[in-house]
Design a protein around this motif. Structure first.
Motif: not given
Length: 147
Positions: A95-97, A117-133
């Motif tokens: 979800y990032g370079a 690209p229009d789905e990248w915000p969703e990858i980031e949302r899921v990725g950050l959630r997995i990182w934190k939780e």
């Protein structure tokens, strides 16, 4: 119609990725043969903005147009190439370079699919959630979509 991968997550959300047989035809074939997949997805420790989960390919996947630099939306297959049949394998979504690496240094990967690209915000949302939780279940299936 083209085949896409659909990723669905246990705690909600999901996205699709367009397969790229022009980049890695044998990797695409191997991944499609593994579907459907159910696994626990984790956040990367070494490669930054990456979520990944272990897989076991039914066939040997070759190195195809490998890279150590990826962009948001890239879906990759990686393997401990030097380990032969005992090698660990995984699929990862970025979800990032990033520069792909593990504890030993650079880790070449096969890019075989891309999230639009229009789905990248969703990858980031899921990725950050997995990182934190922490890790969570993921299901990956094939879906047909308009080209």
């Amino acid at each position: 119609m083209t085949t896409r991968l659909r990723f669905r997550f246990e705690r909600g959300g999901g996205f699709t990725a367009r397969l790229c047989p022009d980049l890695s035809p044998e990797t695409v074939e191997a991944v499609v043969a593994m579907l459907p997949l159910e696994a626990t997805v984790y956040h990367s420790r070494w490669s930054g903005r990456e979520i990944n989960f272990p897989v076991k390919s039914p066939a040997s996947v070759p190195r195809e147009r490998q890279t150590c630099t990826v962009n948001a939306g890239d879906v990759v297959y990686w393997k401990e190439w030097e380990m032969g049949e005992a090698a660990q394998e995984a699929l990862a979504v970025y979800y990032g370079a990033e520069v792909t690496r593990d504890h030993r240094g650079y880790l070449p990967v096969n890019v075989f699919a891309r999230v639009p690209p229009d789905e990248w915000p969703e990858i980031e949302r899921v990725g950050l959630r997995i990182w934190k939780e922490g890790g969570e279940g993921v299901t990956v299936t094939a879906v047909e979509a308009a080209a």
